[in-house]
Scaffold this motif. Structure first.
Motif, short mmCIF file in Angstrom:
data_model
loop_
_atom_site.label_atom_id
_atom_site.label_comp_id
_atom_site.label_asym_id
_atom_site.label_seq_id
_atom_site.Cartn_x
_atom_site.Cartn_y
_atom_site.Cartn_z
N GLY A 499 0.85 -1.18 0.00
CA GLY A 499 0.00 0.00 0.00
C GLY A 499 0.89 1.23 0.00
N THR A 500 0.28 2.40 -0.05
CA THR A 500 1.07 3.63 -0.05
C THR A 500 1.41 4.05 1.37
N ASN A 501 0.43 4.07 2.26
CA ASN A 501 0.66 4.51 3.64
C ASN A 501 0.16 3.45 4.62
N GLY A 502 0.87 3.34 5.75
CA GLY A 502 0.45 2.44 6.81
C GLY A 502 1.09 1.06 6.77
N LYS A 503 1.94 0.80 5.78
CA LYS A 503 2.52 -0.55 5.64
C LYS A 503 3.32 -0.94 6.88
N THR A 504 4.19 -0.03 7.33
CA THR A 504 5.07 -0.38 8.43
C THR A 504 4.29 -0.61 9.71
N THR A 505 3.34 0.27 10.02
CA THR A 505 2.56 0.11 11.24
C THR A 505 1.74 -1.17 11.20
N LEU A 561 6.03 -9.53 5.81
CA LEU A 561 6.92 -8.89 4.86
C LEU A 561 6.30 -7.61 4.32
N GLU A 562 6.78 -6.48 4.81
CA GLU A 562 6.38 -5.20 4.23
C GLU A 562 6.95 -5.14 2.81
N THR A 563 6.11 -4.83 1.87
CA THR A 563 6.50 -4.92 0.46
C THR A 563 6.26 -3.57 -0.19
N ALA A 564 7.35 -2.86 -0.48
CA ALA A 564 7.26 -1.50 -1.00
C ALA A 564 7.38 -1.48 -2.52
N ARG A 565 6.93 -0.37 -3.10
CA ARG A 565 6.91 -0.22 -4.55
C ARG A 565 8.31 -0.28 -5.15
N GLY A 566 9.31 0.30 -4.44
CA GLY A 566 10.65 0.36 -5.00
C GLY A 566 11.21 -1.01 -5.33
N GLY A 567 11.11 -1.94 -4.37
CA GLY A 567 11.60 -3.29 -4.62
C GLY A 567 10.81 -4.00 -5.69
N LEU A 568 9.48 -3.79 -5.71
CA LEU A 568 8.65 -4.43 -6.72
C LEU A 568 9.02 -3.95 -8.12
N ILE A 569 9.29 -2.66 -8.27
CA ILE A 569 9.64 -2.11 -9.58
C ILE A 569 11.03 -2.55 -10.02
N ARG A 570 11.96 -2.59 -9.06
CA ARG A 570 13.34 -2.93 -9.42
C ARG A 570 13.55 -4.42 -9.63
N LYS A 606 1.29 -2.25 -6.89
CA LYS A 606 0.83 -2.68 -5.57
C LYS A 606 -0.01 -3.96 -5.64
N ARG A 607 -0.52 -4.26 -6.82
CA ARG A 607 -1.40 -5.42 -6.98
C ARG A 607 -0.63 -6.74 -7.01
N ILE A 608 0.67 -6.70 -7.24
CA ILE A 608 1.44 -7.93 -7.44
C ILE A 608 1.29 -8.90 -6.26
N PRO A 609 1.49 -8.48 -5.00
CA PRO A 609 1.30 -9.45 -3.90
C PRO A 609 -0.11 -10.00 -3.83
N ILE A 610 -1.10 -9.18 -4.18
CA ILE A 610 -2.49 -9.64 -4.17
C ILE A 610 -2.67 -10.76 -5.19
#
Length: 927
Positions: A499-505, A561-570, A606-610
């Motif tokens: 997601g964009t916000n709230g992933k870490t919490t 596993l918090e999954t951010a956009r940067g890693g998904l794109i790279r 963001k849809r990839i893990p889904i």
């Protein structure tokens, strides 16, 4: 044509759910030269790679790609390169077929080319060779300056590429085990460049090295390697073994041969693959020569009675004989026309033969042993053997020296089967090979004799999975069934949070719930990797590398596993599937970076893990882009989270028996409620969740709902979830940088890592819910790599919520000027009607925080939107207001801090806390 950039995706990604490599290509002048316009190009290409004729391309039938090459104008060379890369990998042994090439809008001649790979280095090498080949086939006028020279030889480069690829590839044994794991949906990770492989994840993992497993006894391996000890153990059990002696000199070898009786076999005590073995030695001179050969592999040599018969390998796995093969030494069959040397070349042309273990059969080499065996017959390399004459070039039947194998699993006599099982159990191996010599495997050794000449730990599988003759046997399956018996898990629960916000919490909340339940949790987050709550690796750990670190850890039995956009794109995801995945929200952040320019494109990322969740996908029903992800998941359950109890779609979903977590209003506040299969289950009042600041922080209410939904779909009980949420708070130590409240000053300070418009809006809402006697102050910033409109939107959101603004910049200006971001924020705040007198520009973060703390008075509320979390929190905690008129704090004396040199940060905080407690107690006494 140039490769502008390369991305290697190690797992599910924007293009596929398996590993692919992406090139950004610039065709340059070749954009105007599709394949059909290049005279003779197609013919030369097919001559180099005739296998391209089998590629179906968009026509989905053999010949489809060649049709594309020739029809109309043909196809563009980026598309051609895609197929060449795939074909090169195919001929090197990689079973890959997926590729896609698309032009990039707005950039003439630029293409995105994606292709599947099995080994990264092989895929990259195939890409380089494909580019060189295409350049070499172009007309001289179109060749780039770095094109291959005139003496460049594709056949040589191709063969070099294939040899290098096959050296990196798994051997037949390991490859068969990996295939068996995939058939059983058991995840695997290659741990080195050889054959060390992990099956399963976390504490359920098992490892193999070739065919030695993590269950294999080291004592058993040592015994099997010691031929003398093995012989004695088997002899003591009454199993058929030849008489043998251990010697260290050639003279002792001759004496031992006399006692045993010629003919004999000589072999090194701890050899393998038939190295140093000489058989059927019938004279003392041959024994001396055999000793010299065996002693090259160790000072201890075994002299053993020669047993006449055919060599058989009997494979025993987990106490069962699963395959048997009759092994024939490397040989040629005469035809009355060709010489020995020519017949060897003919045999080696068999495509199944390669170097060493790279293929199912090994090439026959003419060496000293072959020449010695030929000399026994009075032959040399120029001899022409008679038609149908069998000429042996090896004395042992190992496949690694050119032997062949015939499957005899269904023919073996029951006595011989039982004998092999007893032998392996006697040594103590979970997987073992018995080398058994007998004239006829269909008859009992008790009747016709025979003997065990060796026990092999880690026996090769290729003679069984791909015999020269007979039925291939599934010998890898029993190994996986032994490692992971039916009903036992092979992987740990995996939750992916994006997601964009709230992933870490949300990730921290879920990890805390699991930990309270008794799991040893592996957590990846923006500030590091945590194992069972302990930080093991610091830094932004939200990509595939950190995920694999968690999944490789043998202590972990649950992964968040918090999954951010940067890693998904790279690089994509670091694992093929997760049990549960959630997408919290999708809002504008990092747009314009990494080729993601629109919020819809960001939603695809963001849809990839889904897409790869197997058990449950948890989606924000209040976010349209999250809601649309429901069409792409294959998870067995779909769960919606909504803050709107009247949500129409969610109501329909619930009526159909679907699952939802809904925020409902009650007499005492708001209740998180679960709907599942027609059941209505109240979970928890939001004001009882400390992290929500008594329900005022609605974004953390939503984060708690997602954490609860993920935990619920991982099988945790409602009591487990309640206990976890009620014991998780927003302190620095549980959620650093996430709405951390410090209340020991005469004023309140909230620190948060909000760095995009949606996060800033959430924090403004939190501030609005506080009853503040004094002013509201904020340290405001935005990352320099955001678009101008994103920075301006942050100022638009903050305007109207605060009485005073301190505008700063991040430490890393990311290409912006020293105070550019701060000045942009100030300008936009003024545009929104904020007086310039209420705005300070202090570019650097520490002075900005120091300024706001000094200007804060009793009853004020300070919001610090921090960049460097640890440094900023330390600055807030260590700050001591100047002494003044406040009745709660005498301002007549400065407070002395303890000497903090040499202490860790946690120790510093504890000392500061202790000192502050003493100071407050003294103040209360004075009052």
């Amino acid at each position: 044509m140039k490769i502008i950039s390369t991305n290697v995706y190690v797992g599910p990604n924007l293009y596929a759910h398996f590993p692919v490599i992406r090139y950004i290509l610039d065709l340059g002048e070749l954009e105007h030269w599709p394949s059909a316009k290049l005279e003779g190009f197609v013919e030369r290409l097919l001559e180099c790679l005739p296998g391209l004729d089998e590629h179906g391309c968009s026509y989905r039938e053999p010949g489809g790609f060649v049709r594309r090459l020739r029809e109309d104008e043909g196809t563009w060379l980026g598309h051609v390169m895609e197929h060449v890369v795939l074909e090169l990998q195919n001929i090197a042994g990689s079973d890959v077929s997926f590729g896609r090439t698309r032009s990039i809008d707005g950039k003439a001649g630029h293409y995105t080319m994606v292709f599947e790979y099995e080994d990264e280095a092989v895929g990259r090498a195939a890409g380089r060779l494909a580019l060189e080949l295409i350049h070499s086939l172009l007309p001289e006028a179109l060749r780039p300056e770095d094109a291959p020279s005139a003496d460049w030889n594709f056949e040589e480069e191709r063969d070099r590429f294939i040899r290098n690829a096959q050296r990196r590839a798994f051997g037949p044994s390991t490859a068969s085990l990996v295939r068996a794991a995939e058939d059983r949906h058991i995840p695997w990770l290659r741990l080195n460049r050889q054959s060390l492989v992990q099956f399963g994840h976390g504490r359920f993992q098992k490892r193999i090295q070739a065919t030695t497993t993590s269950l294999t006894s080291n004592i058993a391996v040592e015994l099997a390697s010691d031929k003398e000890e093995t012989n004695q153990i088997l002899r003591d059990l009454g199993l058929p073994v030849p008489d043998q002696r251990l010697v260290q000199t050639a003279r002792d070898a001759v004496r031992a041969a006399r006692r045993i009786g010629l003919p004999v076999v000589l072999k090194p005590l701890a050899g393998n693959h038939g190295r140093g073995v000489s058989i059927n030695l019938s004279s003392e001179s041959e024994v001396e020569a055999g000793f010299a050969k065996a002693s090259e592999y160790g000072r201890n040599v075994v002299v053993e009675k020669y047993i006449d018969g055919f060599d058989h390998r009997l494979l025993v796995i987990d106490g069962e004989l699963v395959a048997a093969a009759k092994r024939i030494p490397g040989h040629i069959i005469g035809d009355g026309k060709h010489t020995v040397a020519e017949l060897v070349d003919i045999v080696n042309q068999d495509p199944r033969r390669g170097i060493g273990h790279e293929k199912v059969l090994t090439r026959i080499e003419i060496d000293a042993q072959a020449e010695r065996l030929l000399a026994r017959l009075g032959y040399d390399l120029d001899t022409v053997p008679a038609a149908d004459e069998v000429v042996y070039l090896r004395s042992t039947a190992n496949l690694s020296t050119g032997g062949t194998a015939i499957d005899v699993t269904d023919e073996i006599h029951p006595d011989n089967r039982d004998m092999a099982i007893r032998a392996i159990q006697a040594i103590g191996l979970d997987i073992g090979g018995v080398d058994f010599l007998t004239p006829d495997i269909t008859r009992s050794y008790r009747d016709i004799g025979g003997g065990i000449c060796e026990i092999n730990a880690g026996p090769g599988f290729r003679m069984h999975v791909a015999p020269s003759e007979g039925q291939p046997r599934d010998v890898a399956g029993p190994v996986l069934d032994m490692l992971f018996p039916e009903g036992e898990p092979s992987t740990i629960p995996i939750a992916a949070v994006t997601g964009t916000n709230g992933k870490t919490t949300t990730s921290r909340m879920l990890a805390h719930i699991l930990k309270m339940r008794g799991f040893t949790v592996g957590l990846t987050s923006t500030d590091g990797i945590y194992i069972d709550g302990q930080l093991t690796v610091a830094g932004d750990m939200t990509g595939p590398v950190s995920a694999r670190m968690i999944l490789r850890d043998p202590e972990v039995d649950a992964a968040v596993l918090e999954t951010a956009r940067g890693g998904l794109i790279r690089s994509g995801m670091g694992y093929r599937h997760c049990n549960v995945a959630c997408c919290l929200n999708v809002s504008g952040d990092h747009l314009g970076l990494g080729g993601i320019d629109t919020i819809e494109q960001l939603a695809e990322v963001k849809r990839i893990p889904i897409e790869v969740a197997t058990d449950a996908a948890v989606l924000n029903a209040d976010d349209r882009l999250c809601l649309e992800m429901a069409d792409y998941t294959e998870a067995s359950r779909l769960c919606y989270v909504t803050m709107k109890p009247g949500h129409r779609l969610v109501k329909e979903h619930v009526r159909a028996g679907g699952q939802a977590f809904v925020l409902e209003e009650g007499m005492n506040g708001h209740m998180i409620t679960i709907y599942d299969q027609g059941k209505h289950m109240p979970l928890l009042w939001t004001h009882l969740i400390p992290a929500t600041l008594q329900g005022r922080a609605l974004h953390n209410v939503q984060n708690a709902m997602f954490a609860a939904a993920l935990a619920y779909n991982l099988g945790l009980s409602l009591d487990d979830i309640r206990q976890g949420l009620r014991t998780f708070d927003a302190t620095y130590f549980q959620a650093p940088g996430r709405m951390n409240l410090f209340d020991d000053h005469p004023f309140k300070v909230i620190m948060d890592y909000a760095h995009n418009p949606a996060a800033v809006k959430a924090m403004c809402n939190v501030v609005d819910h506080f009853d503040v006697e004094g002013r509201r102050l904020v340290v405001l910033s935005a990352p320099g790599d955001r678009r101008d409109q994103d920075i301006e939107e942050i100022a638009d959101i903050a305007a109207g919520h605060f009485d005073h603004f301190i505008c700063r910049c991040d430490d890393n200006r990311r290409g912006r000027g020293n105070d550019e971001v701060a000045q942009m924020l100030k300008s936009r705040l003024i545009h929104n009607g904020i007086s310039a007198d209420c705005i300070d520009v202090i570019p650097d973060e520490p002075p900005a925080i120091d300024h706001v703390l000094k200007m804060a008075a009793a009853g004020d509320l300070v919001l610090v939107l921090a960049d460097k979390i640890k440094r900023s929190w330390k600055q807030i905690v260590q700050f001591h207001p100047e002494l003044g008129d406040s009745p709660a704090l005498s301002r007549s004396e400065p407070v002395q801090l303890p000497d903090l040199d040499g202490f860790s940060f946690d120790e510093e905080l504890q000392l500061i806390s202790d000192e502050r407690g003493v100071r407050i107690a003294a103040r209360e006494d004075a009052d």
